[in-house]
Structure formats: structure tokens, C-alpha cells
Design an enzyme around this catalytic site. Structure first.
Site, short mmCIF file in Angstrom:
data_model
loop_
_atom_site.label_atom_id
_atom_site.label_comp_id
_atom_site.label_asym_id
_atom_site.label_seq_id
_atom_site.Cartn_x
_atom_site.Cartn_y
_atom_site.Cartn_z
N TYR A 162 0.85 -1.21 0.00
CA TYR A 162 0.00 0.00 0.00
C TYR A 162 0.88 1.25 0.00
CZ TYR A 162 -3.51 3.32 1.91
OH TYR A 162 -4.35 4.39 2.15
N LYS A 166 1.09 3.98 -3.04
CA LYS A 166 0.70 5.38 -2.84
C LYS A 166 1.88 6.31 -3.10
CE LYS A 166 -3.72 5.21 -1.37
NZ LYS A 166 -4.86 5.84 -2.05
N1 LIG Z 1 -9.16 6.29 6.21
C1 LIG Z 1 -7.93 6.78 6.36
O1 LIG Z 1 -7.44 7.02 7.49
C2 LIG Z 1 -7.09 7.07 5.15
C3 LIG Z 1 -5.79 7.52 5.38
C4 LIG Z 1 -4.98 7.82 4.28
C5 LIG Z 1 -5.48 7.69 3.01
N2 LIG Z 1 -6.75 7.23 2.80
C6 LIG Z 1 -7.21 7.12 1.41
O2 LIG Z 1 -8.47 7.73 1.28
C7 LIG Z 1 -9.24 7.08 0.27
C8 LIG Z 1 -10.60 6.68 0.82
O3 LIG Z 1 -10.38 5.78 1.90
P1 LIG Z 1 -11.50 5.38 2.97
O4 LIG Z 1 -10.85 5.42 4.29
O5 LIG Z 1 -12.76 6.12 2.72
O6 LIG Z 1 -11.66 3.84 2.59
P2 LIG Z 1 -12.98 2.89 2.50
O7 LIG Z 1 -13.94 3.25 3.56
O8 LIG Z 1 -12.42 1.52 2.43
O9 LIG Z 1 -13.58 3.30 1.07
C9 LIG Z 1 -12.88 3.03 -0.10
C10 LIG Z 1 -13.77 3.39 -1.27
O10 LIG Z 1 -13.06 3.07 -2.50
C11 LIG Z 1 -13.89 2.22 -3.27
N3 LIG Z 1 -13.12 1.33 -4.12
C12 LIG Z 1 -12.08 0.54 -3.77
N4 LIG Z 1 -11.64 -0.16 -4.83
C13 LIG Z 1 -12.44 0.20 -5.88
C14 LIG Z 1 -12.51 -0.18 -7.23
N5 LIG Z 1 -11.65 -1.08 -7.75
N6 LIG Z 1 -13.44 0.40 -8.02
C15 LIG Z 1 -14.31 1.31 -7.52
N7 LIG Z 1 -14.30 1.71 -6.23
C16 LIG Z 1 -13.38 1.16 -5.43
C17 LIG Z 1 -14.72 1.44 -2.27
O11 LIG Z 1 -15.85 0.88 -2.93
P3 LIG Z 1 -16.58 -0.48 -2.42
O12 LIG Z 1 -17.60 -0.04 -1.42
O13 LIG Z 1 -17.17 -1.04 -3.67
O14 LIG Z 1 -15.52 -1.36 -1.84
C18 LIG Z 1 -15.06 2.58 -1.30
O15 LIG Z 1 -16.09 3.38 -1.81
C19 LIG Z 1 -8.39 5.90 -0.20
O16 LIG Z 1 -7.70 6.24 -1.38
C20 LIG Z 1 -7.41 5.70 0.95
O17 LIG Z 1 -6.21 5.08 0.53
C21 LIG Z 1 -7.57 6.92 3.85
#
Ligand SMILES: NC(=O)c1ccc[n+]([C@@H]2O[C@H](COP(=O)([O-])OP(=O)(O)OC[C@H]3O[C@@H](n4cnc5c(N)ncnc54)[C@H](OP(=O)(O)O)[C@@H]3O)[C@@H](O)[C@H]2O)c1
Length: 263
Positions: A162, A166
Site C-alpha cells: 500500500y 501510494k
Molecule cells: N481512512 C484513512 O485514514 C485514510 C488515510 C490515508 C489515506 N486514505 C485514502 O483515502 C481514500 C478513501 O479511503 P476510505 O478510508 O474512505 O476507505 P474505504 O472506507 O475503504 O472506502 C474506499 C472506497 O473506495 C472504493 N473502491 C475501492 N476499490 C475500488 C474499485 N476497484 N473500483 C471502484 N471503487 C473502489 C470502495 O468501494 P466499495 O464499497 O465497492 O468497496 C469505497 O467506496 C483511499 O484512497 C485511501 O487510501 C484513507
């Protein structure tokens, strides 16, 4: 009417981008999800200015079809792309600790497809529309784990694939930014902070990964850090940074504070 595309909009941070942007009835928001049938939080939002489209972001053809749908509705234009979709597997191994070469390669390739190549497909699909739009702004959700200083100074040798994917994503942003600066585009990679979503929930349950990131969180945390923030707070801060980011600073990688303070 400013137009926005948000990928990965079914839940978490992506859903919250749609929620906050569509609260302004002057905005038109296209929410891209992998499967409409399971995106219930989003469909329950019931806002007239939100259109839900289906595309797996690892599928370039599906993204092109989604872009064609957006184009039909906006006379070929798009103002803002928010490339939020991303994935993590929490395998709990160091780079030299995977049980097999195949397992290591599978995890690296899966993360690269789901976090890096997917962003390139999304940007390529919407670039022709963005070029005709009036804002020409692209936000890409990265992570502090993709930062070299966080890794070395924070003592984090976990979440390997990951983090690598990134870090490569940050370079993707820098490449597009450099290519399109003269056209007035703004590309920005942002880390949203530590946000309470299903992604961080998975991390908290991954004992192997927690051991490998070591004392990273304590080393990064400011004295007033109180733990994960809500998607509401994170998206509010990300949008504030994105809105004020200019073409002079295109290609940067910053936190939700607009600097290198990651938590
Ligand atoms: N949460 C954190 O603390 C954090 C920290 C740093 C960076 N981020 C980044 O922020 C972004 C959002 O993360 P989050 O925390 O909201 O994660 P999350 O709750 O796991 O949501 C991820 C989203 O991406 C979608 N997704 C994943 N793979 C996909 C694909 N192949 N095609 C279409 N949609 C896809 C998922 O859809 P499904 O519902 O279909 O799975 C979901 O809507 C990500 O890029 C993550 O790396 C998050």
C-alpha cells in the site's frame, strides 16, 4: 454550475465528499461506485444534484463509459475530479517476510492496480472533459504512509505494498502536474489524516500490521492529537486545501492541513 466527479463514493471519505459537495445545490456531483446495489448510504442521500454511476476504477473501459455519461449531461465538460477510490490489504508482512514469492507479487500488483494504475485510468478517462471545464482541478487521495520521511523517521516498515503504491501515486500526480501546468491544471495529492472509516477499522484489526508500523503514530502525532478524525472533519479540511491550491503549487503532496503535518 460547477461539476464534480468523485470516485469510490459508496462509503467513507468518498461518500463524504459527495455529501459535502452536493449540500450546495449549485454543484452537480457525479458519484462513481463499483456497485450501485450495495452503495446504500449514497443512494439514501436522495439529492437531485447527485448522479450515481457504476465503474470499477481498475477497469479503464468502464471509466471511459462513465466519462461518456458525464459528458452527455454536462455538454462535454467537467470542472473537478476527486480521485478517492483506493484499497489496502493489511497482509501483516515485511517486504522480506511474505510466505511466498507469489504472495508478495500478488499483494504488490493488487495494490498497484487498486491505488496507482486505477488513478491513471480515472484521470485519463476524464481529462478530455476537464480540459473543457473552467476549474481544471484534480485531487488525488494519497496517504502519509507513501511519504519517505514518515517511513524512515517514523519507523514504519509495515503496510508495504500500500505504501509503495501510494508513493508511486504521488509521482503520478507530479507527472500530470508537470505535463498540464501550462494549460492551467492543478493536480494535488492529499493525505486525509487518520480517518475513522472501514479502511482504518481493518487496520486496527490487523495485529501484524500494527506491530510493523511500530511507533509511527506516536512519533507523528502532535501533542493535541486525539485519535482518528471523522470523515466530515477530514473532507472539510481537504476541500479547504483543494479550493485554495493554485497552479503555482501544482503537483504537491500535502496533508489535510495543507502541509507536512500528517495527523
Ligand atoms: N481512512 C484513512 O485514514 C485514510 C488515510 C490515508 C489515506 N486514505 C485514502 O483515502 C481514500 C478513501 O479511503 P476510505 O478510508 O474512505 O476507505 P474505504 O472506507 O475503504 O472506502 C474506499 C472506497 O473506495 C472504493 N473502491 C475501492 N476499490 C475500488 C474499485 N476497484 N473500483 C471502484 N471503487 C473502489 C470502495 O468501494 P466499495 O464499497 O465497492 O468497496 C469505497 O467506496 C483511499 O484512497 C485511501 O487510501 C484513507
Amino acid at each position: 454550475m460547477p461539476s464534480y466527479v468523485v470516485t469510490g463514493a459508496s462509503k467513507g471519505i468518498g461518500f463524504e465528499f459527495v455529501n459535502q459537495l452536493s449540500a450546495d445545490s449549485g454543484n452537480t456531483v457525479f458519484a462513481i461506485v463499483r456497485r450501485k446495489a450495495t452503495a446504500t448510504q449514497l443512494s439514501n442521500l436522495l439529492r437531485k444534484n447527485v448522479t450515481i454511476l457504476e465503474a470499477d476504477v481498475t477497469d479503464a473501459k468502464a471509466l471511459k463509459l462513465a466519462a461518456a455519461e458525464v459528458s452527455k449531461a454536462t455538454a462535454g465538460k467537467l470542472d473537478y475530479l476527486i480521485n478517492n477510490a483506493g484499497k489496502i490489504n493489511h497482509p501483516g508482512f515485511t517486504l522480506d517476510g511474505f510466505p511466498s514469492v507469489e504472495a508478495l507479487e500478488d499483494d504488490l500488483l493488487d495494490n498497484f492496480k487498486g491505488n496507482t494504475i486505477s488513478a491513471i485510468h480515472s484521470i485519463n478517462a476524464f481529462l478530455p472533459l476537464l480540459r473543457k471545464g473552467s476549474a481544471k482541478k484534480v485531487l488525488v487521495l494519497s496517504t502519509a504512509l507513501g511519504d519517505l520521511d514518515v517511513t524512515t523517521q517514523g519507523g514504519s516498515f509495515g503496510e508495504v505494498s500500500y505504501s509503495i503504491a501510494k508513493a508511486a501515486l504521488n509521482m503520478v500526480v507530479a507527472k500530470y502536474a508537470t505535463q498540464y501546468k501550462d494549460e492551467g491544471f492543478v493536480f494535488l495529492a492529499i493525505s486525509p489524516g487518520l480517518v475513522a472509516t472501514s479502511m482504518t477499522e481493518g487496520f486496527n484489526n490487523a495485529a501484524g500490521e500494527l506491530k510493523l508500523v511500530g511507533s509511527m503514530f506516536t512519533k507523528l502525532a502532535p501533542p493535541d492529537f486525539k485519535g482518528p478524525i471523522t470523515p466530515e472533519e477530514s473532507v472539510n479540511k481537504c476541500l479547504e486545501v483543494f479550493n485554495r491550491w493554485t497552479v503555482e503549487e501544482t503537483g504537491a503532496f500535502v496533508s489535510h492541513h495543507g502541509n507536512k503535518q500528517w495527523l
